[in-house]
Design an enzyme around this catalytic site. Sequence first.
Site, PDB file in Angstrom:
ATOM      1  N   LYS A  34       0.846  -1.203   0.000  1.00 49.78           N
ATOM      2  CA  LYS A  34       0.000   0.000   0.000  1.00 49.78           C
ATOM      3  C   LYS A  34       0.881   1.254   0.000  1.00 49.78           C
ATOM      4  O   LYS A  34       2.088   1.163   0.258  1.00 49.78           O
ATOM      5  CB  LYS A  34      -0.899  -0.010   1.244  1.00 49.78           C
ATOM      6  CG  LYS A  34      -0.130   0.011   2.561  1.00 49.78           C
ATOM      7  CD  LYS A  34      -1.045  -0.236   3.757  1.00 49.78           C
ATOM      8  CE  LYS A  34      -0.257  -0.332   5.047  1.00 49.78           C
ATOM      9  NZ  LYS A  34      -1.103  -0.693   6.190  1.00 49.78           N
ATOM     10  N   TYR A 261      15.649  30.597   5.933  1.00 58.38           N
ATOM     11  CA  TYR A 261      14.541  31.397   6.467  1.00 58.38           C
ATOM     12  C   TYR A 261      14.665  31.538   7.981  1.00 58.38           C
ATOM     13  O   TYR A 261      14.903  30.558   8.681  1.00 58.38           O
ATOM     14  CB  TYR A 261      13.203  30.745   6.135  1.00 58.38           C
ATOM     15  CG  TYR A 261      12.864  30.779   4.668  1.00 58.38           C
ATOM     16  CD1 TYR A 261      12.652  31.986   4.005  1.00 58.38           C
ATOM     17  CD2 TYR A 261      12.757  29.592   3.950  1.00 58.38           C
ATOM     18  CE1 TYR A 261      12.335  32.005   2.656  1.00 58.38           C
ATOM     19  CE2 TYR A 261      12.434  29.602   2.596  1.00 58.38           C
ATOM     20  CZ  TYR A 261      12.227  30.818   1.954  1.00 58.38           C
ATOM     21  OH  TYR A 261      11.915  30.838   0.615  1.00 58.38           O
TER      22      TYR A 261
HETATM   23  C1  LIG Z   1      -0.294  -1.681   6.847  1.00 55.38           C
HETATM   24  C2  LIG Z   1      -0.868  -2.933   7.351  1.00 55.38           C
HETATM   25  C3  LIG Z   1      -0.051  -4.062   7.550  1.00 55.38           C
HETATM   26  C4  LIG Z   1       1.447  -4.033   7.456  1.00 55.38           C
HETATM   27  O1  LIG Z   1       1.959  -3.513   8.658  1.00 55.38           O
HETATM   28  P1  LIG Z   1       3.536  -3.433   8.943  1.00 55.38           P
HETATM   29  O2  LIG Z   1       3.635  -2.987  10.329  1.00 55.38           O
HETATM   30  O3  LIG Z   1       4.070  -2.450   7.965  1.00 55.38           O
HETATM   31  O4  LIG Z   1       4.079  -4.794   8.716  1.00 55.38           O
HETATM   32  C5  LIG Z   1      -0.673  -5.246   7.911  1.00 55.38           C
HETATM   33  N1  LIG Z   1      -2.009  -5.311   8.074  1.00 55.38           N
HETATM   34  C6  LIG Z   1      -2.812  -4.232   7.927  1.00 55.38           C
HETATM   35  C7  LIG Z   1      -4.264  -4.353   8.147  1.00 55.38           C
HETATM   36  C8  LIG Z   1      -2.261  -3.008   7.575  1.00 55.38           C
HETATM   37  O5  LIG Z   1      -3.069  -1.951   7.447  1.00 55.38           O
END
Ligand SMILES: *Cc1c(COP(=O)(O)O)cnc(C)c1O
Length: 370
Positions: A34, A261
């Site tokens: 994702k 800045y």
């Molecule tokens: C993002 C996510 C993961 C992965 O989590 P990590 O800590 O990056 O391994 C797993 N399950 C769900 C439901 C997530 O949203």
Amino acid sequence: MRPTWADIDIGAVERNVARLRAHVAPAEVCAVVKADGYGHGAVAVARAARRAGAALLAVALVEEGVELRDAGIDGPILLLSQPSAAAMDDARAANLTLTLYTPDGVAAASKVARDGREPWAVHVKVDTGMHRVGCSAEELRQMVELVDAEPSLRLEGVWTHCAVADELTDPFTETQFDRYDAAIDTAGLGARPGLVRHAGNSAVGLAHPRGRLDLVRFGIAVYGIAPSRELAGAVDLDPVMTLRSAVSHVHTVEPGAGVSYGLRWRAAAPTRVAVVPIGYADGVRRDLSLRGGEVLVHGVRRPMVGVVTMDQLMIDCGDLPVAVGDEVVLLGAQGGERITADEVAERLDTIPYEVVCAIGARVPRRIVEP
Ligand SMILES: *Cc1c(COP(=O)(O)O)cnc(C)c1O
């Protein structure tokens, strides 16, 4: 073109996935890609994870799954949240595996799935204490009955998500596993053949054997980053991203003169200040320089000085003979030194996930094949 980019080490993705598979076997690995592969580039990471034997890919959004399909990636892709009714058509067309947790979600999915094709694979998400999304343990039985009653849907999995698995001594993770097991029993799924059970992210996969079940959803670990300090070293992981730039300008600053800045940093002695063409619009936080942020140049650490601006930041090079064009590393290794996402996260009071996800779309990803 601006000499600022992120190298993505595909060999490192493959090695990480292979090591994670070995660590959790016989449980399977789901690679979570994702948010554009946590800022690394979802398509390239997904392909590499598949080559290395990930059984499943997972994304948060329908459009992320569609992007993978458009790139020619086949095999199962799990959606980690329930799509809106309006997004069901696209999810079905891309053959994304559904996560559902409300009766309305089941109804919307069945409507779309009655298209004469194969039944649509569904995972039901049960909330065991994180209180983000999911049906309650009591609602799980009804959810299972609704899915089972709909011939166009096929119940493939039931999963949950842990809230504190990266804090090893917190007993709540065991509580969540207990609640998950109880929910499965109450829903009459204890002996359902072929049901895929999963309850864990990277932290669970690395450190909680009880939660590995049939599958572990590894995100951050795929990218070579431990979910927390406590879990560093649980499995040997290779960082995948190296964030690079090059010096675009060098000048000498006299004692007492301010930089950037607000003139919030002043030179104590004459020094060479180099400009690096990357800024907060690229995901380098504006106050990183005020919180001890460093870069690597000529194989040594040099401090950022003054606030980070939108497109450029400044570093104090002291008397290093730094010249325009010299390589600067903001994340990753140069010479014998390394700056980790974890180190940057600590300075910024956040987690390394946010550091890599923040690297913006203006920074090209250069895929480095093994
Ligand atoms: C993002 C996510 C993961 C992965 O989590 P990590 O800590 O990056 O391994 C797993 N399950 C769900 C439901 C997530 O949203």
